[in-house]
Design a protein around this motif. Structure first.
Motif, PDB file in Angstrom:
ATOM      1  N   UNK A  67      21.375 -17.285   5.821  1.00 30.29           N
ATOM      2  CA  UNK A  67      22.018 -17.687   4.794  1.00 30.29           C
ATOM      3  C   UNK A  67      22.216 -16.820   3.340  1.00 30.29           C
ATOM      4  N   UNK A  68      23.534 -16.641   3.075  1.00 31.64           N
ATOM      5  CA  UNK A  68      23.458 -15.635   1.928  1.00 31.64           C
ATOM      6  C   UNK A  68      24.364 -16.596   0.839  1.00 31.64           C
ATOM      7  N   UNK A  69      23.928 -16.592  -0.375  1.00 32.64           N
ATOM      8  CA  UNK A  69      24.613 -17.407  -1.499  1.00 32.64           C
ATOM      9  C   UNK A  69      25.042 -16.383  -2.536  1.00 32.64           C
ATOM     10  N   UNK A  70      25.501 -15.283  -1.994  1.00 34.19           N
ATOM     11  CA  UNK A  70      26.226 -14.309  -2.924  1.00 34.19           C
ATOM     12  C   UNK A  70      27.442 -14.957  -3.769  1.00 34.19           C
ATOM     13  N   UNK A  71      27.738 -14.385  -4.785  1.00 31.86           N
ATOM     14  CA  UNK A  71      28.719 -14.908  -5.594  1.00 31.86           C
ATOM     15  C   UNK A  71      29.688 -13.834  -6.290  1.00 31.86           C
ATOM     16  N   UNK A  72      30.948 -13.978  -5.967  1.00 30.38           N
ATOM     17  CA  UNK A  72      32.027 -12.893  -6.438  1.00 30.38           C
ATOM     18  C   UNK A  72      32.657 -12.303  -5.349  1.00 30.38           C
ATOM     19  N   UNK A  73      33.263 -11.182  -5.617  1.00 33.29           N
ATOM     20  CA  UNK A  73      33.846 -10.163  -4.699  1.00 33.29           C
ATOM     21  C   UNK A  73      32.881  -9.239  -4.226  1.00 33.29           C
ATOM     22  N   UNK A  85      32.301  -5.800  -8.638  1.00 29.56           N
ATOM     23  CA  UNK A  85      32.324  -5.877 -10.099  1.00 29.56           C
ATOM     24  C   UNK A  85      31.529  -4.799 -10.495  1.00 29.56           C
ATOM     25  N   UNK A  86      30.365  -4.791 -10.053  1.00 30.57           N
ATOM     26  CA  UNK A  86      29.423  -3.797 -10.534  1.00 30.57           C
ATOM     27  C   UNK A  86      29.298  -2.662  -9.662  1.00 30.57           C
ATOM     28  N   UNK A  87      29.777  -2.400  -8.506  1.00 35.18           N
ATOM     29  CA  UNK A  87      29.553  -1.444  -7.425  1.00 35.18           C
ATOM     30  C   UNK A  87      28.027  -1.274  -7.140  1.00 35.18           C
ATOM     31  N   UNK A  88      27.393  -2.312  -7.175  1.00 34.32           N
ATOM     32  CA  UNK A  88      25.916  -2.425  -6.788  1.00 34.32           C
ATOM     33  C   UNK A  88      25.765  -2.531  -5.363  1.00 34.32           C
ATOM     34  N   UNK A 125      28.402 -19.726  -0.675  1.00 33.75           N
ATOM     35  CA  UNK A 125      28.966 -20.208  -1.969  1.00 33.75           C
ATOM     36  C   UNK A 125      30.460 -20.033  -1.996  1.00 33.75           C
ATOM     37  N   UNK A 126      30.979 -21.119  -2.505  1.00 33.98           N
ATOM     38  CA  UNK A 126      32.424 -21.188  -2.337  1.00 33.98           C
ATOM     39  C   UNK A 126      33.255 -19.915  -3.355  1.00 33.98           C
ATOM     40  N   UNK A 127      32.494 -19.278  -4.246  1.00 37.18           N
ATOM     41  CA  UNK A 127      32.956 -18.379  -5.206  1.00 37.18           C
ATOM     42  C   UNK A 127      32.820 -17.100  -4.660  1.00 37.18           C
ATOM     43  N   UNK A 128      32.542 -16.941  -3.141  1.00 42.66           N
ATOM     44  CA  UNK A 128      32.202 -15.653  -2.438  1.00 42.66           C
ATOM     45  C   UNK A 128      33.361 -15.376  -1.719  1.00 42.66           C
ATOM     46  N   UNK A 129      33.981 -13.997  -1.722  1.00 40.84           N
ATOM     47  CA  UNK A 129      34.931 -13.470  -1.198  1.00 40.84           C
ATOM     48  C   UNK A 129      34.371 -12.166  -0.551  1.00 40.84           C
ATOM     49  N   UNK A 130      34.874 -11.657   0.657  1.00 45.08           N
ATOM     50  CA  UNK A 130      34.548 -10.447   1.269  1.00 45.08           C
ATOM     51  C   UNK A 130      35.509  -9.762   1.904  1.00 45.08           C
TER      52      UNK A 130
END
Length: 281
Positions: A67-73, A85-88, A125-130
């Motif tokens: 399970x991964x709960x990453x947030x963002x793009x 966002x951060x290119x990390x 995470x509903x705010x996650x996009x891949x």
């Protein structure tokens, strides 16, 4: 104490991961039929450790879920995962999952068990996009989770003795101590003492009649419960330290009287020894 920026990031990552696991646990509570569900397994095969967030033992196979709960793009480039966002760069969960799946199959071979293994990475995470998500990889994105659970729920599952033996074997093989777990360097003398609010973690607390009251968020907690919570903190952080009235008094920064601490200790713990060197466990 103040954490370093690296430790803060690690703590943030772990908290996000825990949040994701809790939320997915709530979703799997509705799973019907006969299934064994085991959470947070740490296993060792051929001197290699691997961790599984959730194992669902079903008639049609054993589901290994990371399970991964990453947030963002985010986007995948080759075998690397990046934040837009951060290119990390982040660890590619597909690579981690493939390793865990391989080791789990080896474990089944060692146990002389034959079960179909189905491994998936779930981003919940509903705010996650891949972006550039490969269609041939075992990825379940936020918009696909309900469908995944519905399909799992609609699949008949009747368990037999082999499924029970597998569940028992996995529980017995769980490694309680993670040799790779890292904690910030801390020392008793350097830590700020006091009674923390259980909800927000603030040290801005005061005693009001029978309650510990937080001056930051207003949360109230019965004094006895708060004292026991802080005693358990000492036991976790300093397992070699003997629990005495003086130790608890110092750890809580004298928020209440020694008599109160002693009463709580006698009520909730067993006294060892009868002299001034006595302690509780």
């Amino acid at each position: 104490m103040e954490l370093s920026s690296q430790d803060k990031f690690q703590l943030w990552t772990m908290e996000k991961g825990f949040t994701g696991e809790v939320l997915f646990d709530q979703l799997t509570e509705t799973i019907a039929e006969e299934r064994y569900i085991i959470d947070d397994l740490l296993l060792k095969v051929n001197n290699s450790f691997f961790q599984l967030d959730k194992v669902i033992i079903s008639q049609d196979g054993v589901y290994l879920i990371d399970i991964k709960y990453h947030e963002g793009d985010y986007y995948l480039e080759g075998d690397k995962l990046y934040s837009v966002r951060s290119n990390r760069e982040y660890k590619n969960p597909i690579i981690q999952l493939t390793r865990s799946e391989t080791l789990f199959r080896q474990l089944l071979q060692n146990l002389k068990m034959n079960h179909l293994v189905r491994a998936s990475v779930i981003f919940n995470n509903p705010e996650f996009t891949l972006y550039h998500a490969p269609m041939d990889q075992p990825l379940i994105l936020p918009t696909q989770i309900n469908r995944f659970l519905k399909e799992l729920n609609s699949t008949p599952s009747k368990l037999d003795e082999s499924h029970k033996k597998l569940a028992q074997a996995l529980l017995s093989l769980h490694q309680v101590k993670n040799p790779f777990a890292t904690l910030p360097d801390y020392q008793y003398e350097r830590l700020e003492k006091g009674m923390l609010c259980w909800k927000c973690g603030s040290l801005n607390t005061e005693i009001s009649v029978y309650d510990l009251v937080c001056g930051k968020c207003g949360t109230r907690e019965r004094i006895e419960k708060a004292i026991v919570r802080h005693i358990e903190e000492i036991k976790v952080l300093f397992p070699e330290k003997k629990i005495t009235t003086q130790t608890v008094y110092e750890w809580c920064n004298g928020k209440v009287s020694r008599r109160t601490f002693l009463r709580v200790l006698k009520k909730n713990y067993r006294a060892v020894g009868m002299t001034k060197d006595s302690y509780f466990e």
